[in-house]
Structure formats: C-alpha cells, structure tokens
Enzyme design. Sequence first.
Site, PDB file in Angstrom:
ATOM      1  N   GLY A 104     -14.769  40.575 -16.656  1.00 44.07           N
ATOM      2  CA  GLY A 104     -13.550  40.556 -15.843  1.00 44.07           C
ATOM      3  C   GLY A 104     -12.459  39.710 -16.489  1.00 44.07           C
ATOM      4  O   GLY A 104     -11.266  40.017 -16.394  1.00 44.07           O
ATOM      5  N   ASN A 105     -12.874  38.641 -17.183  1.00 43.51           N
ATOM      6  CA  ASN A 105     -11.912  37.762 -17.864  1.00 43.51           C
ATOM      7  C   ASN A 105     -11.074  38.503 -18.893  1.00 43.51           C
ATOM      8  O   ASN A 105      -9.941  38.130 -19.173  1.00 43.51           O
ATOM      9  CB  ASN A 105     -12.657  36.656 -18.609  1.00 43.51           C
ATOM     10  CG  ASN A 105     -13.131  35.581 -17.669  1.00 43.51           C
ATOM     11  OD1 ASN A 105     -12.392  35.167 -16.794  1.00 43.51           O
ATOM     12  ND2 ASN A 105     -14.363  35.153 -17.847  1.00 43.51           N
ATOM     13  N   LYS A 159     -21.602  36.873  -5.255  1.00 45.23           N
ATOM     14  CA  LYS A 159     -20.627  37.435  -6.206  1.00 45.23           C
ATOM     15  C   LYS A 159     -19.231  36.877  -5.971  1.00 45.23           C
ATOM     16  O   LYS A 159     -18.582  37.171  -4.973  1.00 45.23           O
ATOM     17  CB  LYS A 159     -20.596  38.962  -6.032  1.00 45.23           C
ATOM     18  CG  LYS A 159     -19.686  39.658  -7.015  1.00 45.23           C
ATOM     19  CD  LYS A 159     -20.281  39.640  -8.397  1.00 45.23           C
ATOM     20  CE  LYS A 159     -19.279  39.923  -9.471  1.00 45.23           C
ATOM     21  NZ  LYS A 159     -19.712  39.455 -10.776  1.00 45.23           N
ATOM     22  N   LYS A 188     -21.604  43.713 -12.740  1.00 40.78           N
ATOM     23  CA  LYS A 188     -21.495  44.767 -13.767  1.00 40.78           C
ATOM     24  C   LYS A 188     -22.440  44.531 -14.947  1.00 40.78           C
ATOM     25  O   LYS A 188     -22.743  45.485 -15.671  1.00 40.78           O
ATOM     26  CB  LYS A 188     -20.046  44.939 -14.244  1.00 40.78           C
ATOM     27  CG  LYS A 188     -19.408  43.707 -14.841  1.00 40.78           C
ATOM     28  CD  LYS A 188     -19.463  43.642 -16.316  1.00 40.78           C
ATOM     29  CE  LYS A 188     -18.958  42.352 -16.885  1.00 40.78           C
ATOM     30  NZ  LYS A 188     -19.106  41.089 -16.200  1.00 40.78           N
ATOM     31  N   LYS A 202     -25.865  37.570 -16.704  1.00 43.10           N
ATOM     32  CA  LYS A 202     -25.742  38.117 -18.069  1.00 43.10           C
ATOM     33  C   LYS A 202     -27.072  37.949 -18.809  1.00 43.10           C
ATOM     34  O   LYS A 202     -27.567  38.890 -19.438  1.00 43.10           O
ATOM     35  CB  LYS A 202     -24.630  37.384 -18.846  1.00 43.10           C
ATOM     36  CG  LYS A 202     -23.244  37.640 -18.289  1.00 43.10           C
ATOM     37  CD  LYS A 202     -22.170  36.995 -19.162  1.00 43.10           C
ATOM     38  CE  LYS A 202     -20.869  36.834 -18.419  1.00 43.10           C
ATOM     39  NZ  LYS A 202     -20.337  38.040 -17.787  1.00 43.10           N
TER      40      LYS A 202
HETATM   41  N1  LIG Z   1     -24.883  28.483 -20.323  1.00 43.58           N
HETATM   42  C1  LIG Z   1     -23.659  28.991 -20.520  1.00 43.58           C
HETATM   43  N2  LIG Z   1     -23.272  29.398 -21.755  1.00 43.58           N
HETATM   44  C2  LIG Z   1     -22.052  29.925 -21.957  1.00 43.58           C
HETATM   45  N3  LIG Z   1     -21.116  30.076 -20.974  1.00 43.58           N
HETATM   46  C3  LIG Z   1     -21.446  29.683 -19.717  1.00 43.58           C
HETATM   47  C4  LIG Z   1     -22.730  29.124 -19.438  1.00 43.58           C
HETATM   48  N4  LIG Z   1     -22.781  28.830 -18.112  1.00 43.58           N
HETATM   49  C5  LIG Z   1     -21.625  29.181 -17.581  1.00 43.58           C
HETATM   50  N5  LIG Z   1     -20.801  29.714 -18.536  1.00 43.58           N
HETATM   51  C6  LIG Z   1     -19.468  30.215 -18.223  1.00 43.58           C
HETATM   52  O1  LIG Z   1     -19.603  31.605 -18.027  1.00 43.58           O
HETATM   53  C7  LIG Z   1     -18.336  32.193 -18.291  1.00 43.58           C
HETATM   54  C8  LIG Z   1     -18.514  33.684 -18.453  1.00 43.58           C
HETATM   55  O2  LIG Z   1     -18.930  34.194 -17.195  1.00 43.58           O
HETATM   56  P1  LIG Z   1     -17.920  35.048 -16.304  1.00 43.58           P
HETATM   57  O3  LIG Z   1     -16.655  34.310 -16.124  1.00 43.58           O
HETATM   58  O4  LIG Z   1     -18.653  35.520 -15.098  1.00 43.58           O
HETATM   59  O5  LIG Z   1     -17.696  36.206 -17.325  1.00 43.58           O
HETATM   60  P2  LIG Z   1     -16.934  37.560 -17.407  1.00 43.58           P
HETATM   61  O6  LIG Z   1     -15.820  37.575 -16.407  1.00 43.58           O
HETATM   62  O7  LIG Z   1     -16.462  37.550 -18.821  1.00 43.58           O
HETATM   63  O8  LIG Z   1     -17.992  38.585 -17.125  1.00 43.58           O
HETATM   64  C9  LIG Z   1     -17.844  31.465 -19.512  1.00 43.58           C
HETATM   65  O9  LIG Z   1     -16.447  31.445 -19.569  1.00 43.58           O
HETATM   66  C10 LIG Z   1     -18.401  30.051 -19.303  1.00 43.58           C
HETATM   67  O10 LIG Z   1     -17.396  29.221 -18.762  1.00 43.58           O
HETATM   68  N1  LIG Z   2     -18.306  43.464 -10.644  1.00 41.20           N
HETATM   69  C1  LIG Z   2     -18.320  42.450 -11.558  1.00 41.20           C
HETATM   70  O1  LIG Z   2     -19.372  42.059 -12.069  1.00 41.20           O
HETATM   71  O2  LIG Z   2     -17.076  41.897 -11.848  1.00 41.20           O
HETATM   72  P1  LIG Z   2     -16.717  40.641 -12.779  1.00 41.20           P
HETATM   73  O3  LIG Z   2     -17.348  40.856 -14.103  1.00 41.20           O
HETATM   74  O4  LIG Z   2     -15.216  40.652 -12.855  1.00 41.20           O
HETATM   75  O5  LIG Z   2     -17.249  39.430 -12.099  1.00 41.20           O
END
Ligand SMILES: Nc1ncnc2c1ncn2[C@@H]1O[C@H](COP(=O)(O)OP(=O)(O)O)[C@@H](O)[C@H]1O
Ligand SMILES: NC(=O)OP(=O)(O)O
Length: 312
Positions: free
Chosen positions: A11-12, A129, A214, A276
């Site tokens: 999402g980022n 979520k 996702k 993830k």
């Molecule tokens: N153990 C970890 N290793 C790496 N990143 C981590 C960890 N724990 C938390 N994070 C955070 O997880 C974020 C990515 O997750 P998220 O924001 O949900 O991702 P996305 O939106 O890219 O799917 C990273 O920006 C980081 O700040």
């Molecule tokens: N649905 C979902 O996983 O969205 P984000 O990756 O933006 O959290």
Amino acid sequence: MSKTIVVALGGNAILQPKQEGTYENQLNNVRTSSKFLAKLIQEGYKLVITHGNGPQVGNILRQNEEAEDVVPPMPMDVLNGESQGFIGYMMVQCLQSELNALGMDAPVVNTLTRTQVSQNDEDFNDPSKPIGTFYTEEEAKKLQAERNWNMKEDSNRGWRRVVPSPQPINILEADTIKQLAEAGNVVVAGGGGGIPVIKKDNGEYEGIEAVIDKDRSGCKLAEEVNADVFMILTDVDHVFVNFGTADEKALKDISVSELESYVEEGQFSKGSMGPKVESALNFAKNTGTSIICSLEKVDEAVRGNSGTIISG
Ligand SMILES: Nc1ncnc2c1ncn2[C@@H]1O[C@H](COP(=O)(O)OP(=O)(O)O)[C@@H](O)[C@H]1O
Ligand SMILES: NC(=O)OP(=O)(O)O
C-alpha cells in the site's frame, strides 16, 4: 518456458502515510511503481500483480460515513470492489504506458477478484487490519470513544482504525487469472486482498465486511496460478530481526526453518511485517521461492542480490 512471478505491491507504494492522498499523489506513485515492475516484464517474466488498498479503502469508508445523510453508505465488500477498480485502473494506465515506452506490447488487464473467507474467522472478534490515515494516540482515543471505531497502534508509525481481516481460503477467479497470464497478459488481480465473500449453504457466495491482507491472498494466488516466485514488495530492503533497535539485523538468504524460529520469538508485528513473513513462509514451504524486498530493488532481488530470499 518463462517463469511466472506473483508480485504483492505494498500500500505504501501507492499512497505513503505522509502524503495528502490526492489522485495526483497516487497516480504519480503508481507511475513510479510501474517503472520498476516493467523491468520484470522486460526480463521475460510472466507477471501477476496484486496490490494493497489499506489507505484507499479506509478513505472510501470515511467518505461513505461522512456523507451518510445524503447518500446511502455501501458495505465494506463493495468498497473493496471500488478500490480494486480505482487502483487497478491507475495500474493498467501506468503500466501499459510504461511498456509501450519500452517498445513492448503485452496487454495489461485488471481482474475483479473475490476471495473466499470464513465467517467464523477469529479476526472478526479481534480486528487486525489497519486502514485509512494515521492518527496520534490522543486523536485515536477520541475517535474510538466518539465514533466507536476500533483503533490500534501500527508498527510505531501512529494509530489507525482497524477492521476484521480474515484468512483467505480460496481465490475464486484464480483459473481465469492463470489463463490470462499464460496467454501473455500482464494481470492485475486480487487487489486489496480480493473482495471478501463467504460460501453459503446453497453454494452461492455473499460479500462480508472485512479487508483481507493482500500478502496472505497474494500467497494463495501465487499457489493457485503455480507461480515460480512470490515477491512481496514494500518500502524496506529486507526483513529485519530486532527491527528498530540498535541490534537490528537484515535477513538475506534464509531457510524456512530459520525464519520460523524468528517468528516463534515474536520478531514480526501483526499489522505489518507479520503477515508478509507468514505468507512468504507458506509459499516457500509448499510451492517455490519467496522474496520480501523493496520495490526499488525488485530487479536486483529477482537476481538474488537484494531482499530477504526464503527457500525451503
Ligand atoms: N521486522 C521488520 N523488518 C522490516 N520492517 C518492519 C519490521 N517490522 C515492522 N516493519 C515495518 O513494516 C513496514 C512495511 O509494512 P507495511 O507498511 O504494512 O507494508 P506495505 O504497505 O508496503 O505492504 C516497513 O515500513 C517497516 O516500518
Ligand atoms: N489489503 C491490504 O493488505 O492493504 P495494504 O497492503 O495497503 O495494507
């Protein structure tokens, strides 16, 4: 025969927490993401792309709630469908134009996708979520009290509204997605984890209010289309242990069993890196190679030179 990669785009990559969230912000981000994704297509991989929708579906939900006196609000499964169309449209536009600029003519298609879940999933009792924008703790507690929103802290980045996120059981359109990819289309599918549906006793499907992760649905999709590689693209180059501390350490090539031992230590947080790692492990255990890496280094990672690469 060329290999198939299922990519789960964070999402980022579509809307960063500090951005305002305008259409232009998001289109620019998708345009940038498309340049990196196009490198995989240029290298000859068949590509199925799934993407997050947390910020977008949270904003659409907010729009529905704010306007409820003038326009009837829609349920969250419908909002997931809206976000698939909105983000899928931007991805098709940007990726197609990037491929054309590179002299490639693969068609890019977006597939509206439903994901089956169970109505008895435990996340309906303890939602995990994060969606929408970030708030301070004080704002979050106020919103929780005034609007009855469920608010949780999100990986030391601030507070967010949380909604149920059941585990995906089955991707209903998987066969069509596989056929489209095999025929040479670049397929955008399962956006926002897919529209959550439950199977009723009479065999019909019905939407349920939730947002599927996702990365988890991306793993299911990768299994169901027989992908060779499942890549989770986010905004960090690697998975870290002791993340955010002076002792943090990047994980590079790692086996399933070693990564599982870090999961048991509780190294990965529930709303961000946890799903993830869990999804990457599931794919690596049952099907192929999983990679968690940054979008910017996707082509290095696919060659084994960046990211956290997990193999059985
Ligand atoms: N153990 C970890 N290793 C790496 N990143 C981590 C960890 N724990 C938390 N994070 C955070 O997880 C974020 C990515 O997750 P998220 O924001 O949900 O991702 P996305 O939106 O890219 O799917 C990273 O920006 C980081 O700040
Ligand atoms: N649905 C979902 O996983 O969205 P984000 O990756 O933006 O959290």
